[in-house]
Design a protein around this motif. Structure first.
Motif, PDB file in Angstrom:
ATOM      1  N   ALA A 202       0.968  -1.274   0.012  1.00  0.00           N
ATOM      2  CA  ALA A 202       0.050  -0.037   0.151  1.00  0.00           C
ATOM      3  C   ALA A 202       0.984   1.138   0.153  1.00  0.00           C
ATOM      4  O   ALA A 202       2.189   1.075   0.377  1.00  0.00           O
ATOM      5  CB  ALA A 202      -0.936  -0.059   1.200  1.00  0.00           C
TER       6      ALA A 202
ATOM      7  N   VAL B   2       1.064   5.289   1.461  1.00  0.00           N
ATOM      8  CA  VAL B   2       0.591   6.403   2.169  1.00  0.00           C
ATOM      9  C   VAL B   2       1.345   7.884   1.709  1.00  0.00           C
ATOM     10  O   VAL B   2       2.578   7.569   1.701  1.00  0.00           O
ATOM     11  CB  VAL B   2       0.999   6.034   3.789  1.00  0.00           C
ATOM     12  CG1 VAL B   2       0.539   7.118   4.485  1.00  0.00           C
ATOM     13  CG2 VAL B   2       0.197   4.769   3.905  1.00  0.00           C
TER      14      VAL B   2
ATOM     15  N   ILE C 169       4.523  -1.127   3.657  1.00  0.00           N
ATOM     16  CA  ILE C 169       3.625  -0.234   3.301  1.00  0.00           C
ATOM     17  C   ILE C 169       4.583   1.052   2.973  1.00  0.00           C
ATOM     18  O   ILE C 169       5.559   1.420   3.623  1.00  0.00           O
ATOM     19  CB  ILE C 169       2.873   0.477   4.782  1.00  0.00           C
ATOM     20  CG1 ILE C 169       1.965  -0.510   5.425  1.00  0.00           C
ATOM     21  CG2 ILE C 169       2.115   1.690   4.313  1.00  0.00           C
ATOM     22  CD1 ILE C 169       1.229  -0.331   6.518  1.00  0.00           C
TER      23      ILE C 169
ATOM     24  N   ASP D  34      -3.183   5.110  -1.274  1.00  0.00           N
ATOM     25  CA  ASP D  34      -4.199   4.219  -0.782  1.00  0.00           C
ATOM     26  C   ASP D  34      -4.507   5.194   0.593  1.00  0.00           C
ATOM     27  O   ASP D  34      -5.713   4.791   1.170  1.00  0.00           O
ATOM     28  CB  ASP D  34      -3.865   2.923  -0.447  1.00  0.00           C
ATOM     29  CG  ASP D  34      -3.231   2.353  -1.581  1.00  0.00           C
ATOM     30  OD1 ASP D  34      -4.168   2.173  -2.481  1.00  0.00           O
ATOM     31  OD2 ASP D  34      -2.076   1.802  -1.860  1.00  0.00           O
ATOM     32  N   LEU D  35      -4.001   6.008   1.400  1.00  0.00           N
ATOM     33  CA  LEU D  35      -4.294   6.729   2.358  1.00  0.00           C
ATOM     34  C   LEU D  35      -3.541   7.976   2.292  1.00  0.00           C
ATOM     35  O   LEU D  35      -2.084   8.242   1.887  1.00  0.00           O
ATOM     36  CB  LEU D  35      -3.876   5.808   3.491  1.00  0.00           C
ATOM     37  CG  LEU D  35      -3.958   6.572   4.907  1.00  0.00           C
ATOM     38  CD1 LEU D  35      -5.061   6.850   5.412  1.00  0.00           C
ATOM     39  CD2 LEU D  35      -3.144   5.735   6.068  1.00  0.00           C
TER      40      LEU D  35
ATOM     41  N   MET E  13      -2.560   3.747  10.877  1.00  0.00           N
ATOM     42  CA  MET E  13      -2.644   3.702   9.313  1.00  0.00           C
ATOM     43  C   MET E  13      -2.971   2.319   8.695  1.00  0.00           C
ATOM     44  O   MET E  13      -3.893   2.307   7.917  1.00  0.00           O
ATOM     45  CB  MET E  13      -0.892   3.743   9.133  1.00  0.00           C
ATOM     46  CG  MET E  13      -0.602   5.237   9.054  1.00  0.00           C
ATOM     47  SD  MET E  13       1.192   5.198   8.437  1.00  0.00           S
ATOM     48  CE  MET E  13       1.711   6.862   9.068  1.00  0.00           C
ATOM     49  N   TRP E  14      -2.582   1.221   9.575  1.00  0.00           N
ATOM     50  CA  TRP E  14      -3.016  -0.170   9.016  1.00  0.00           C
ATOM     51  C   TRP E  14      -4.499  -0.308   9.040  1.00  0.00           C
ATOM     52  O   TRP E  14      -5.118  -0.620   8.269  1.00  0.00           O
ATOM     53  CB  TRP E  14      -2.239  -1.199  10.034  1.00  0.00           C
ATOM     54  CG  TRP E  14      -2.950  -2.397   9.429  1.00  0.00           C
ATOM     55  CD1 TRP E  14      -3.794  -3.407  10.106  1.00  0.00           C
ATOM     56  CD2 TRP E  14      -2.351  -3.385   8.319  1.00  0.00           C
ATOM     57  NE1 TRP E  14      -3.795  -4.593   9.527  1.00  0.00           N
ATOM     58  CE2 TRP E  14      -3.021  -4.415   8.541  1.00  0.00           C
ATOM     59  CE3 TRP E  14      -1.149  -3.038   7.268  1.00  0.00           C
ATOM     60  CZ2 TRP E  14      -2.800  -5.518   7.300  1.00  0.00           C
ATOM     61  CZ3 TRP E  14      -1.222  -3.972   6.389  1.00  0.00           C
ATOM     62  CH2 TRP E  14      -1.872  -5.284   6.478  1.00  0.00           C
TER      63      TRP E  14
ATOM     64  N   GLU F 169      -6.894   1.932   8.768  1.00  0.00           N
ATOM     65  CA  GLU F 169      -7.402   3.183   7.805  1.00  0.00           C
ATOM     66  C   GLU F 169      -7.036   2.495   6.430  1.00  0.00           C
ATOM     67  O   GLU F 169      -8.009   2.571   5.664  1.00  0.00           O
ATOM     68  CB  GLU F 169      -6.903   4.566   7.794  1.00  0.00           C
ATOM     69  CG  GLU F 169      -7.175   5.037   9.047  1.00  0.00           C
ATOM     70  CD  GLU F 169      -8.532   5.607   9.187  1.00  0.00           C
ATOM     71  OE1 GLU F 169      -9.149   5.750   8.090  1.00  0.00           O
ATOM     72  OE2 GLU F 169      -9.158   5.929  10.288  1.00  0.00           O
ATOM     73  N   LEU F 170      -6.215   1.718   6.122  1.00  0.00           N
ATOM     74  CA  LEU F 170      -5.937   1.082   4.936  1.00  0.00           C
ATOM     75  C   LEU F 170      -6.709  -0.093   4.349  1.00  0.00           C
ATOM     76  O   LEU F 170      -7.114  -0.390   3.375  1.00  0.00           O
ATOM     77  CB  LEU F 170      -4.361   0.511   4.924  1.00  0.00           C
ATOM     78  CG  LEU F 170      -3.118   1.684   4.669  1.00  0.00           C
ATOM     79  CD1 LEU F 170      -1.904   1.244   4.828  1.00  0.00           C
ATOM     80  CD2 LEU F 170      -3.382   2.344   3.252  1.00  0.00           C
TER      81      LEU F 170
ATOM     82  N   ARG G  49      -7.284  -5.917  -0.245  1.00  0.00           N
ATOM     83  CA  ARG G  49      -8.238  -4.940   0.158  1.00  0.00           C
ATOM     84  C   ARG G  49      -9.236  -6.052   0.757  1.00  0.00           C
ATOM     85  O   ARG G  49      -9.530  -7.154   0.296  1.00  0.00           O
ATOM     86  CB  ARG G  49      -9.140  -4.382  -0.989  1.00  0.00           C
ATOM     87  CG  ARG G  49      -7.887  -3.390  -1.546  1.00  0.00           C
ATOM     88  CD  ARG G  49      -8.183  -1.936  -1.056  1.00  0.00           C
ATOM     89  NE  ARG G  49      -6.988  -1.348  -1.290  1.00  0.00           N
ATOM     90  CZ  ARG G  49      -6.647  -0.356  -0.396  1.00  0.00           C
ATOM     91  NH1 ARG G  49      -6.963  -0.418   0.794  1.00  0.00           N
ATOM     92  NH2 ARG G  49      -5.402   0.143  -0.734  1.00  0.00           N
TER      93      ARG G  49
END
Length: 367
Positions: A64, A66, A112, A142-143, A284-285, A287-288, A311
């Protein structure tokens, strides 16, 4: 007249327009549609030549991405070096970072990519500074983590939200439930399955006319605003989750810190004192919204060191594609242990459409 001048003129006209008269709602709808069109021209020019609209040349890697966004000198580079062990130049003066600097956060086997973008400035949506590149790169994330200085006013957060909204990044929002299809003939068919209280049919038809759309099907399945309908028409909007991270909490009172910490989508930290950095990575994890799936070969223990990350809502077919594209074509069945197995803690025999859950163990059998 240039695009920037046209945008400014429309913004001034919108400010002058009185919202208390029903008739002006249609006029506002038309102005908003024009404004969105000009902003798209400014940030995504029709010609593909040249560097305008392109992001920083940083390859997407890991499970992902960020994007770290904020005004200069809020501590982005310090955070990057603390959580990823990547050296990003820091100094006591503004605009130290001039290009995007990637780092990787290792989280329970997942990787990440954290991207420190140059300090965004007011007017970035109009191409000021390196705003256009910052924005283009942010759209691939992704975030988004918006980093703020807790010793400064809330004005910083408001300005960043305005800039990101102006370039089509919608923070912590979902795509409106609207189905839009172009046709070659037959006029406009407009259907709403709910009562529209924040816009109306006349406004929607006015906007469609403004975009020269005279033949299309529109089905509205939620009570949307005029702005949300324009977003659907444009089709290039990005709906990205966002965390607001307030740094330098060691310099404010406990009362202020407590107030900030209780706001939605917010984390308070101090990079200088290493406060709350582990919790920030956990958030963060979350929210991803990713799930980790472990693979298992026949007769062997599952490989817990190298999970496949995907996802939420992923299927066994996605797991197959994550390992190798040929697996789906030769698939016979899979055995799944974990939360998604009906017979947990025992395995369940499943097909390609089976939904996996976090920390499932999967064994795939081919023809």
């Amino acid at each position: 007249m240039g695009v920037v001048e046209k945008i400014k003129e429309i913004e001034e006209e919108m400010a002058r327009t009185q919202k208390n008269k029903a008739a002006t709602e249609y006029h506002l709808g038309l102005l908003k549609a024009k404004l969105a069109r000009y902003r798209a021209q400014l940030l995504e020019p029709a010609t593909k030549s040249g560097g305008a609209g392109t992001g920083f040349d940083v390859q997407k890697s890991g499970d992902a991405r960020v994007a770290l966004i904020g005004f200069p000198s809020v501590g982005k580079s310090t955070l990057l070096s603390k959580v990823t062990h990547t050296a990003s130049e820091t100094a006591a003066y503004e605009f130290t970072t001039l290009t995007a600097i990637p780092g990787v956060i290792e989280y329970e086997g997942a990787r990440i990519q954290l991207l420190d973008l140059p300090g965004i400035v007011e007017g970035a949506s109009q191409g000021r500074g390196r705003g256009r590149q910052v924005v283009s790169t942010a759209k691939t994330a992704d975030l988004i983590v918006i980093m703020l200085d807790s010793t400064k006013s809330e004005e910083q957060r408001r300005l960043l939200e305005i800039e990101l909204d102006a370039v089509g990044i919608r923070l912590n929002k979902k795509r409106p439930d609207v189905v839009f299809k172009r046709k070659t003939t037959g006029g406009i068919t407009l259907t709403a399955t709910v009562k529209l209280t924040r816009t109306d049919e006349k406004t929607i038809r006015t906007i469609l006319a403004g975009y020269k759309l005279h033949n299309c099907d529109v089905m509205i399945r939620e009570d949307i605003t005029t702005d949300e309908f324009i977003d659907v028409l444009i089709g290039t909007r990005k709906y990205i989750p966002c965390l607001y991270v307030y740094n330098k909490i060691d310099a404010i009172s406990l009362e202020q810190m407590d107030k900030l910490a209780h706001e939605d989508h917010t984390v308070v930290i101090s990079c200088e004192m290493d406060l709350n950095l582990t919790y920030l990575i956990d958030r963060m994890w979350e929210e991803l919204d990713l799930v980790k799936v472990y693979t298992k070969k026949r007769g062997a223990h599952p490989d817990l060191a190298d999970p496949i990350c995907m996802r939420k809502g992923a299927t066994i077919e996605d797991v197959c594609n994550g390992i190798h594209r040929s697996l789906s074509a030769n698939f016979r069945y899979a055995l799944v242990w974990g939360k998604s197995s009906k017979f947990s803690p025992h395995a369940q025999k499943v097909g390609l459409n089976h939904l996996v859950q976090d920390e499932d163990v999967v064994s795939i059998f081919t023809k």
